[in-house]
Motif scaffolding. Structure first.
Motif, mmCIF file in Angstrom:
data_model
loop_
_atom_site.group_PDB
_atom_site.id
_atom_site.type_symbol
_atom_site.label_atom_id
_atom_site.label_comp_id
_atom_site.label_asym_id
_atom_site.label_seq_id
_atom_site.Cartn_x
_atom_site.Cartn_y
_atom_site.Cartn_z
ATOM 1 N N THR A 1 6.382 -0.082 15.350
ATOM 2 C CA THR A 1 5.145 -0.115 16.125
ATOM 3 C C THR A 1 5.102 1.027 17.128
ATOM 4 O OG1 THR A 1 4.876 -2.482 15.853
ATOM 5 C CG2 THR A 1 3.849 -1.515 17.785
ATOM 6 N N ASP A 2 6.236 1.354 17.735
ATOM 7 C CA ASP A 2 6.234 2.424 18.734
ATOM 8 C C ASP A 2 7.253 3.516 18.401
ATOM 9 O OD1 ASP A 2 5.211 3.693 20.928
ATOM 10 O OD2 ASP A 2 6.508 2.681 22.365
ATOM 11 N N ARG A 3 7.237 3.939 17.141
ATOM 12 C CA ARG A 3 7.938 5.151 16.703
ATOM 13 C C ARG A 3 9.443 5.034 16.557
ATOM 14 N NH1 ARG A 3 6.569 10.786 19.656
ATOM 15 N NH2 ARG A 3 4.533 9.996 19.015
ATOM 16 N N THR B 1 -1.680 0.325 20.592
ATOM 17 C CA THR B 1 -0.431 0.345 19.840
ATOM 18 C C THR B 1 -0.049 -1.049 19.377
ATOM 19 O OG1 THR B 1 0.344 2.327 20.964
ATOM 20 C CG2 THR B 1 2.028 0.892 20.036
ATOM 21 N N PRO C 1 -0.585 12.132 18.257
ATOM 22 C CA PRO C 1 0.679 11.389 18.291
ATOM 23 C C PRO C 1 1.656 11.885 19.355
ATOM 24 C CG PRO C 1 0.329 12.449 16.115
ATOM 25 C CD PRO C 1 -0.739 12.946 17.044
ATOM 26 N N ARG D 1 -2.191 -3.936 19.355
ATOM 27 C CA ARG D 1 -3.325 -4.822 19.078
ATOM 28 C C ARG D 1 -4.170 -5.203 20.281
ATOM 29 N NH1 ARG D 1 -2.381 -10.109 15.413
ATOM 30 N NH2 ARG D 1 -1.533 -8.420 14.164
ATOM 31 N N ILE E 1 3.442 12.638 22.857
ATOM 32 C CA ILE E 1 3.544 11.912 24.122
ATOM 33 C C ILE E 1 3.551 12.924 25.257
ATOM 34 C CG2 ILE E 1 5.020 10.435 25.538
ATOM 35 C CD1 ILE E 1 6.009 9.158 22.915
ATOM 36 N N GLU F 1 0.844 -1.183 0.000
ATOM 37 C CA GLU F 1 0.000 0.000 0.000
ATOM 38 C C GLU F 1 0.885 1.240 0.000
ATOM 39 O OE1 GLU F 1 -2.952 -0.279 3.089
ATOM 40 O OE2 GLU F 1 -2.947 -2.467 3.036
ATOM 41 N N ARG G 1 -0.553 7.322 23.745
ATOM 42 C CA ARG G 1 0.126 6.886 24.961
ATOM 43 C C ARG G 1 0.697 8.109 25.632
ATOM 44 N NH1 ARG G 1 2.556 7.253 19.904
ATOM 45 N NH2 ARG G 1 4.487 6.101 19.710
ATOM 46 N N LYS H 1 11.863 9.026 22.612
ATOM 47 C CA LYS H 1 10.537 8.913 21.973
ATOM 48 C C LYS H 1 9.765 10.205 22.105
ATOM 49 C CE LYS H 1 9.916 3.949 22.382
ATOM 50 N NZ LYS H 1 9.165 2.811 22.915
ATOM 51 N N ALA H 2 9.939 10.885 23.252
ATOM 52 C CA ALA H 2 9.208 12.125 23.470
ATOM 53 C C ALA H 2 9.817 13.274 22.665
ATOM 54 C CB ALA H 2 9.191 12.468 24.962
ATOM 55 N N LEU I 1 -6.140 -7.730 13.873
ATOM 56 C CA LEU I 1 -6.633 -6.346 13.902
ATOM 57 C C LEU I 1 -5.970 -5.604 12.768
ATOM 58 C CD1 LEU I 1 -8.139 -3.950 15.292
ATOM 59 C CD2 LEU I 1 -5.996 -3.498 16.516
ATOM 60 N N ARG J 1 -6.585 4.739 8.813
ATOM 61 C CA ARG J 1 -7.162 6.072 8.994
ATOM 62 C C ARG J 1 -7.832 6.512 7.701
ATOM 63 N NH1 ARG J 1 -1.956 9.019 11.500
ATOM 64 N NH2 ARG J 1 -3.156 10.935 11.214
ATOM 65 N N ASP K 1 4.227 10.645 12.376
ATOM 66 C CA ASP K 1 2.811 10.481 12.070
ATOM 67 C C ASP K 1 2.720 9.772 10.721
ATOM 68 O OD1 ASP K 1 0.062 10.775 12.530
ATOM 69 O OD2 ASP K 1 -0.027 12.600 11.332
ATOM 70 N N VAL K 2 2.112 8.596 10.702
ATOM 71 C CA VAL K 2 1.990 7.850 9.446
ATOM 72 C C VAL K 2 0.528 7.603 9.129
ATOM 73 C CG1 VAL K 2 4.211 6.686 9.721
ATOM 74 C CG2 VAL K 2 2.143 5.562 10.523
ATOM 75 N N ARG K 3 0.252 7.504 7.853
ATOM 76 C CA ARG K 3 -1.112 7.328 7.386
ATOM 77 C C ARG K 3 -1.066 6.440 6.148
ATOM 78 N NH1 ARG K 3 -5.293 11.182 7.888
ATOM 79 N NH2 ARG K 3 -3.778 12.497 8.925
ATOM 80 N N ARG K 4 -1.863 5.381 6.149
ATOM 81 C CA ARG K 4 -1.918 4.511 4.968
ATOM 82 C C ARG K 4 -2.739 5.196 3.886
ATOM 83 N NH1 ARG K 4 -3.697 -0.969 7.940
ATOM 84 N NH2 ARG K 4 -3.992 -1.786 5.833
ATOM 85 N N HIS L 1 4.488 -1.751 10.767
ATOM 86 C CA HIS L 1 4.121 -2.400 12.033
ATOM 87 C C HIS L 1 4.286 -3.913 11.989
ATOM 88 C CE1 HIS L 1 1.272 1.270 12.733
ATOM 89 N NE2 HIS L 1 2.538 1.591 12.773
ATOM 90 N N PRO M 1 -0.321 -7.697 8.795
ATOM 91 C CA PRO M 1 -0.663 -7.642 10.219
ATOM 92 C C PRO M 1 -0.516 -8.979 10.941
ATOM 93 C CG PRO M 1 -2.554 -6.988 8.825
ATOM 94 C CD PRO M 1 -1.483 -7.510 7.919
#
Lengths: 465, 465
Positions: free
Chosen positions: A362-364, B362, B91, B364, B93, A69, B176, A275-276, B280, B284, A281-284, A174, A91
């Motif tokens: 999955t977590d940035r 994040t 997005p 599932r 934190i 995609e 999160r 991470k902070a 899952l 968006r 920001d991702v969008r399919r 992901h 997935p």
């Protein structure tokens, strides 16, 4: 060479033993399997792929396996604030599992000689089981997956390692697989199939050092092993006296240093700080919305030939679950490199890792190697990452250099150069704030904690075992 | 009541102490702050929101804060295989941080009396700091965030708890926040601002039991506390002799049982099994693509009034970073309930949790309470979740019943009934495979490990402290 080892020897002993009565010659076994494999891999147009459909995305008619995609990405990490790209969406959570068992007291690993159509070296050592639900539920009507029951029905088994870990987050969205090592008791009989062999860790190390002989899925599972007492198949009583070359002695010592609970918590807090700091920001989106990409029957490619292309592959082979099939694959531009810079501090080897944002994580953000370079993805020299000059390090600093394949089930000719560089003790590395030195023991604990270390860095860690 | 406590008393002592020379009366303090707060909260049309724009999504002109977008969901968990809904995307934190410090040897927590416009009880106890980067970087030009430096510049500080944790995954996408507890030394002076007060855990418990007095952000941070030795602000020497009511003694004992490293690994392996069982896939989409939802200036709502609606809120208040503002909020249909069923096994209290897929998580699936019911989201009785009959448990089984607010900065009148039910020892609960009994100690270790326990379950755990 047959080394005498006590019955209760641990992982370290396994790394020093090059054969047991039940382990074959690792080179000869692989070569025999490769020679026996009748196969024909041909690039084909996307519209020639049986059961695959290209519209706003590329998908299998069953709705299973994976799709390709579009992904729209915005981040303040790195030189490019915004871009769009194709991405593989899968997935499903696959199982990558290795069975381990003591043979004559030495932990051995049941490896599979496996063909993957995208690999330059087609047949390599893979994990005992490497299967997605689409595979093992036999969506394509193929054979059942051998040894799957050791991982699916694990109740009562000794689980040495079990964790969901990320994969190639520049190419997958992901994606994660379940990495498992399951130990069977020494007296339990495990039938050894035709394409399977018990190997010691020493044999695996030899194969890893030669390059393109242990596949990516096996490497990520092996990265969960540690020479730290208690983390391997059994506590290792031989911590004092480690033979092998000087660098490996350093590696073993580094697995046992700087990895207390407090060290782990401090590293996790530092990672949350990172991470902070950065945004993602991702969008399919639909493939048609990718401005810089051309989609057509002959493939999906960047207008300027950057990054990668998606093409079709037709495969006829005897040694996989089904005899022949066709599928899309991602072919990266060549020249990818991952490099880990090491130093000694107070006698202990440390490696320099960076907190790196990647669109498919999955977590940035996860820890990556010191340098993770995809030259074909850059607009120009201004996009080169920090510390790239270490790729030109003088030869005496190089501790490891090998070519390793990425997952040949999804990627075509994706060979990545792996480099480990040890700088002299008086050499100072100037690294940005999102870089951090840690011991291999700490890095291993982070790998064992989940989404903390990316697959490229884990592959390097496995090559250093 | 002033209880004598030794200088080195731990968390358990704090839960038994109802005041110290420096802690105010918790009820009176909150009521005084509430009375002093001049505020006016009014529902307004979305197109009356200053600086917010509604097109294919609802967004702030700065591009910061959050957006409301569409989400297309497919899953094989639960009765509905596919649906679309609006979702809040944020997005960033944020930091939810509580400062803890010993006062007369008893751990106390610096709480803030804070107005949140969506809460039924407008002013509640919040964490010391509750701020998103958009807040503390002062996108809206407001005042600086007090105490932020204790969490942003934490080097050298004692970090009691630091973890990224998920929030309301039916309403937020991948949201999160960073949950932190930072301890300052007993002899360090911490200036106490006007809206701030030191409270003992005993005082906080009292407020939690009354309901709608400790906000959601404070509850999720407090859920990181444990009576397990070593997990609180300091090892607790009072494990033998726990006063308080009989159920709290059970709670304390459950925090200290069944939570070894091996128990934790086994629970994580079971959770990965559950992640591999369920699928899952979320995407968006534009608000205009939501078939069952109506978007207009008067709000975004389900055609049949299900689940929730998005409306505008205009706020004029004195005690927040800026004096007045307007923003969108999500108003759930009323009647939400979360319930934790408990039992005793071999004398130890265990709670029944379920592995639950939610679209905004994040990774599932996380652990949820035994029953997490949103009656306004159901198509009919056929959608009722398993074990919902325990909501009608006889009164003698009820250990806790209170109404607690969700985040009043995003949600309007979102009061959730919290229930803890202890079944008699001879009562057998028939639960599906994705349910599991665990001690509070194990649940707490999972909370402290990251994305393992959802916010609704964490809120219940905090109420049981």
């Amino acid at each position: 060479m047959r080394t005498e080892t006590p019955r209760s020897a641990g992982l370290l002993a396994s790394s020093l033993v090059l054969n047991t009565p039940q382990t074959p010659d690792a080179d000869a076994f692989l070569e025999a399997r490769a020679a026996r494999t009748g196969h024909l891999v041909t690039e084909v147009p996307l519209d020639a792929l049986t059961d695959w459909r290209l519209d706003d995305r590329l998908s299998h008619v069953s709705g299973r396996f994976f799709t390709v995609e579009g992904l729209s990405v915005r981040t303040d990490f790195g030189p490019v604030p915004q871009w769009s790209q194709p991405v593989i969406v899968q997935p499903e959570i696959g199982i990558l599992g290795i069975i381990t068992k003591r043979i004559d007291g030495v932990p051995c690993f049941l490896m599979q000689a496996k063909l993957e159509p995208g690999n330059t070296e087609l047949v390599q050592y893979a994990a005992t089981v490497q299967a997605t639900p689409s595979n093992y539920q036999r969506v394509h009507g193929g054979r059942s997956t051998p040894y799957l029951e050791y991982f699916r029905e694990h109740t009562g088994r000794r689980i040495v390692f079990d964790q969901l870990l990320s994969e190639h987050a520049s190419w997958y969205l992901h994606k994660r697989n379940r990495n498992m090592i399951v130990e069977v008791p020494e007296d339990e009989d495990v039938p050894v199939g035709d394409d399977f062999a018990w190997l010691t860790l020493g044999q695996l190390r030899g194969q890893l050092q030669r390059g393109n002989r242990v596949n990516m899925n096996a490497r990520t599972v092996l990265s969960g092993l540690s020479y730290r007492t208690g983390a391997g198949p059994e506590d290792d009583p031989h911590s004092g006296d480690v033979p092998g070359d000087a660098f490996q002695r350093q590696v073993v010592a580094s697995h046992r240093a700087g990895c207390s609970d407090a060290d782990l918590r401090a590293a996790m807090t530092w990672l949350i700080d990172q991470k902070a700091r950065f945004s993602l920001d991702v969008r399919r989106v639909g493939l048609g919305e990718l401005d810089d990409w051309v989609c057509g029957p002959d493939g999906i490619r960047h207008r300027e030939g950057r990054s990668f292309r998606i093409v079709g592959l037709s495969v006829a082979a005897a040694s996989r679950e089904v005899g022949s099939w066709s599928q899309p694959v991602l072919e990266p531009t060549p020249g990818n490199v991952v490099a880990l810079v090491c130093r000694r501090r107070a006698g202990v080897l440390q490696v320099l890792v960076q907190a790196m944002v990647q669109p498919g994580l999955t977590d940035r953000l996860e820890l990556a190697a010191t340098v993770q370079l995809t030259p074909g993805g850059l607009r120009g020299p201004e996009d080169l990452p920090p510390l790239v000059e270490y790729l030109e390090a003088p030869e005496p600093w190089i501790r490891l250099r090998s070519l390793q394949s990425e997952d040949g089930g999804r990627f075509l000719r994706a060979d990545t150069e792996h480099l480990v560089i040890e700088v002299p003790e008086d050499h100072r590395v100037e690294a940005p704030d999102n870089y951090r030195w840690m011991t291999l023991g700490l890095l291993n604990r982070l790998i064992r904690s989940g989404y903390y270390v990316n697959v490229e860095a884990r592959s390097l860690v496995a090559c250093m075992l």
